[in-house]
Design an enzyme around this catalytic site. Structure first.
Site, PDB file in Angstrom:
ATOM      1  N   CYS A   1      60.570 -16.231  41.990  1.00 42.25           N
ATOM      2  CA  CYS A   1      60.736 -15.107  41.065  1.00 42.25           C
ATOM      3  C   CYS A   1      61.186 -15.532  39.671  1.00 42.25           C
ATOM      4  O   CYS A   1      61.354 -14.687  38.792  1.00 42.25           O
ATOM      5  CB  CYS A   1      61.706 -14.086  41.658  1.00 42.25           C
ATOM      6  SG  CYS A   1      61.208 -13.558  43.305  1.00 42.25           S
TER       7      CYS A   1
ATOM      8  N   HIS B   1      68.221  -9.813  36.362  1.00 48.48           N
ATOM      9  CA  HIS B   1      67.315  -9.975  37.492  1.00 48.48           C
ATOM     10  C   HIS B   1      67.390  -8.723  38.363  1.00 48.48           C
ATOM     11  O   HIS B   1      66.357  -8.175  38.737  1.00 48.48           O
ATOM     12  CB  HIS B   1      67.683 -11.226  38.276  1.00 48.48           C
ATOM     13  CG  HIS B   1      66.695 -11.601  39.322  1.00 48.48           C
ATOM     14  ND1 HIS B   1      65.366 -11.859  39.044  1.00 48.48           N
ATOM     15  CD2 HIS B   1      66.826 -11.758  40.664  1.00 48.48           C
ATOM     16  CE1 HIS B   1      64.736 -12.158  40.156  1.00 48.48           C
ATOM     17  NE2 HIS B   1      65.594 -12.103  41.165  1.00 48.48           N
TER      18      HIS B   1
ATOM     19  N   GLU C   1      75.045 -11.599  40.468  1.00 44.12           N
ATOM     20  CA  GLU C   1      74.637 -11.619  39.066  1.00 44.12           C
ATOM     21  C   GLU C   1      75.703 -11.002  38.172  1.00 44.12           C
ATOM     22  O   GLU C   1      75.931 -11.476  37.054  1.00 44.12           O
ATOM     23  CB  GLU C   1      73.301 -10.906  38.872  1.00 44.12           C
ATOM     24  CG  GLU C   1      72.727 -11.109  37.469  1.00 44.12           C
ATOM     25  CD  GLU C   1      71.294 -10.645  37.319  1.00 44.12           C
ATOM     26  OE1 GLU C   1      70.678 -10.972  36.279  1.00 44.12           O
ATOM     27  OE2 GLU C   1      70.763  -9.961  38.224  1.00 44.12           O
TER      28      GLU C   1
ATOM     29  N   LYS D   1      63.628  -3.435  36.956  1.00 42.00           N
ATOM     30  CA  LYS D   1      63.052  -3.411  38.305  1.00 42.00           C
ATOM     31  C   LYS D   1      63.306  -2.075  38.990  1.00 42.00           C
ATOM     32  O   LYS D   1      62.634  -1.744  39.970  1.00 42.00           O
ATOM     33  CB  LYS D   1      63.626  -4.543  39.143  1.00 42.00           C
ATOM     34  CG  LYS D   1      63.144  -5.935  38.766  1.00 42.00           C
ATOM     35  CD  LYS D   1      63.702  -6.980  39.722  1.00 42.00           C
ATOM     36  CE  LYS D   1      63.206  -8.376  39.368  1.00 42.00           C
ATOM     37  NZ  LYS D   1      63.846  -8.910  38.161  1.00 42.00           N
TER      38      LYS D   1
ATOM     39  N   HIS E   1      59.903  -5.176  41.976  1.00 41.12           N
ATOM     40  CA  HIS E   1      60.045  -6.612  41.727  1.00 41.12           C
ATOM     41  C   HIS E   1      58.676  -7.271  41.738  1.00 41.12           C
ATOM     42  O   HIS E   1      58.032  -7.373  42.786  1.00 41.12           O
ATOM     43  CB  HIS E   1      60.953  -7.211  42.792  1.00 41.12           C
ATOM     44  CG  HIS E   1      61.375  -8.619  42.510  1.00 41.12           C
ATOM     45  ND1 HIS E   1      60.948  -9.333  41.408  1.00 41.12           N
ATOM     46  CD2 HIS E   1      62.208  -9.451  43.198  1.00 41.12           C
ATOM     47  CE1 HIS E   1      61.492 -10.528  41.434  1.00 41.12           C
ATOM     48  NE2 HIS E   1      62.254 -10.634  42.498  1.00 41.12           N
TER      49      HIS E   1
ATOM     50  N   PHE F   1      63.841 -17.532  45.067  1.00 41.07           N
ATOM     51  CA  PHE F   1      64.110 -18.204  46.331  1.00 41.07           C
ATOM     52  C   PHE F   1      64.060 -19.719  46.116  1.00 41.07           C
ATOM     53  O   PHE F   1      63.215 -20.226  45.381  1.00 41.07           O
ATOM     54  CB  PHE F   1      63.059 -17.820  47.377  1.00 41.07           C
ATOM     55  CG  PHE F   1      63.213 -16.435  47.947  1.00 41.07           C
ATOM     56  CD1 PHE F   1      64.338 -15.668  47.702  1.00 41.07           C
ATOM     57  CD2 PHE F   1      62.214 -15.898  48.751  1.00 41.07           C
ATOM     58  CE1 PHE F   1      64.475 -14.397  48.232  1.00 41.07           C
ATOM     59  CE2 PHE F   1      62.341 -14.625  49.289  1.00 41.07           C
ATOM     60  CZ  PHE F   1      63.470 -13.874  49.025  1.00 41.07           C
TER      61      PHE F   1
END
Length: 417
Positions: free
Chosen positions: A165, A305, A316, A337, A342, A403
């Site tokens: 991502c 994010h 975050e 998002k 996402h 990831f």
């Protein structure tokens, strides 16, 4: 060595809330949710039955039926958003040195739909390997920048960044670094993703990563809300034309913003979970600020994010608090998002476009779908809940975490001669 300056001269977007940059921006500032029940396949037996799909996209009309069949949707999306960006930048490649124009593209997964279809067809057969000759070139993640370069005759550096991502944030950073080092005059950069299919939704469901709020899809993406229960899958593409400043000025280009920095880091913690204290996320934000020659006091808005996962959002917030100190109470934070879902490998590019437009218009897009405060978060932090906010914006930062513990953060500022 003195670095060259890098500016943004064109934008293109294909998103779940708009099939062009103006439509996308209108959807953002008006808090439109792109989530709805999935239409592209039968979800009867799936745990999650909704996503943020691209709507009213006609690949055959755009590419022609014959050419569209040769391309995975993630490549179709890339070509579509790039055409808008090329037009927006006013590019006439016959008048430019195309050996000095490159394409760096991000995709976390690549041609998942193509892979799924071919393997399923093989499994249904008698074992005879009857594969489509376009199987491999449709599937491989690096094929999108290849097709972009072929369409426009661009012979500069050409490759794909794959960091889950964070992929298209990494593509932006790579393009930025090549330009400021004088290795090229211009890059078409960004990212695309197309994972809303049986394998994508089923795979993320197996990880317990997706929201299962099937009774209310439009409010399922709830970053920083107490009742968030996972991310909502999205698809689409974002294209940004990055250009060396003198080259842009020489051709009379309009300039949206200046890209001034990028940071990269690793969590070195877990293959899917972020570091619980946000160490890698804090490190990447600090690295981007240092690269830009800026301090936390300079930043007005962070496009986070913010995936709406129970464990991702808190780390975050910890990271931003660490990186920004007391400045965290004076900036706006928002997760777009909450509207687009996402977009995985395309998220960084699409969210960078949102950040650049926040600079241009002086409007912070909201974090929608906030219903219940999470006591874990400091109430003094401005998450821009539910409604867009006007403010003077001079510097924006946009985060992407993937990831594998991949982190990438980019910074743009208002252009000044």
């Amino acid at each position: 060595m003195e670095f060259k300056r890098v500016v943004v001269t064109g934008l293109g977007a294909l998103t779940p809330i708009g099939n062009s940059v103006p439509e996308y921006w209108d959807g953002l500032v008006n808090g439109v949710s792109g989530a709805a029940l999935i239409k592209s396949f039968d979800v009867t037996k799936f745990k999650t039955k909704f996503a943020c799909e691209v709507k009213n996209f006609d690949a055959d009309g755009f590419l022609g039926r014959k050419d569209a069949r040769k391309l995975d949707p993630f490549v179709q999306y890339a070509l579509f958003s790039t055409e808008e960006a090329v037009k927006d930048a006013g590019l006439d490649f016959e008048k430019l040195d195309t050996s000095r124009i490159g394409v760096i593209w991000g995709s976390g997964i690549g041609g998942l739909k193509t892979f799924l279809d071919e393997v399923v067809n093989f499994a249904k057969g008698d074992g005879t390997p009857k594969f489509n000759p376009f199987f491999i070139p449709k599937m491989i993640a690096d094929i999108a920048p290849g097709h972009i370069s072929i369409k426009y005759g661009l012979r500069g550096p050409n490759f794909t960044t794959v960091s889950a991502c964070a992929s298209s944030n990494n593509s932006l950073i790579d393009a930025f670094n090549y330009l400021r080092l004088g290795k090229a005059n211009m890059f078409i950069t960004g990212g695309s993703e197309a994972i809303i299919n049986e394998a994508g939704i089923g795979g993320f469901n197996a990880m317990h990563a997706l929201s299962t709020r099937n009774d209310d899809p439009s409010t399922a993406s709830r970053p920083f809300d107490l009742d968030r229960d996972g991310f909502v899958a999205g698809e689409g593409a974002g294209t940004i034309i990055l250009e060396e400043l003198e080259h842009a000025l020489k051709r009379g280009a309009k300039i949206y913003a200046e890209m001034v920095g990028g940071g990269m880091s690793a969590d070195a913690y877990h293959m899917t979970a972020p570091h619980p204290e946000g160490l890698g996320a804090a490190l990447v934000m600090k690295a981007a600020l240092e690269d830009a020659g800026l301090t936390p006091q300079d930043v007005d808005y962070v496009n986070v994010h913010g995936t709406s996962t129970p464990i991702g959002d808190p780390q975050e917030v910890k990271a931003i608090t660490d990186a920004f100190g007391d400045r965290v109470y004076d900036i706006n934070i928002s997760s777009t998002k909450s509207m687009t879902g996402h977009l995985l490998g395309a998220a960084g590019a699409v969210e960078a476009i949102a950040s650049i437009l926040a600079l241009k218009h002086g409007i912070i897009p909201p974090t929608i779908n906030h219903f219940t405060d999470d006591p874990a978060f400091d109430p003094r932090i401005n998450f821009t809940f539910n409604t867009a906010q006007k403010r003077d914006v001079n510097v924006v930062q946009s985060n992407g975490f993937g990831f594998g513990g991949h982190n990438a953060s980019v910074i743009f500022k208002k252009y000044q001669q």
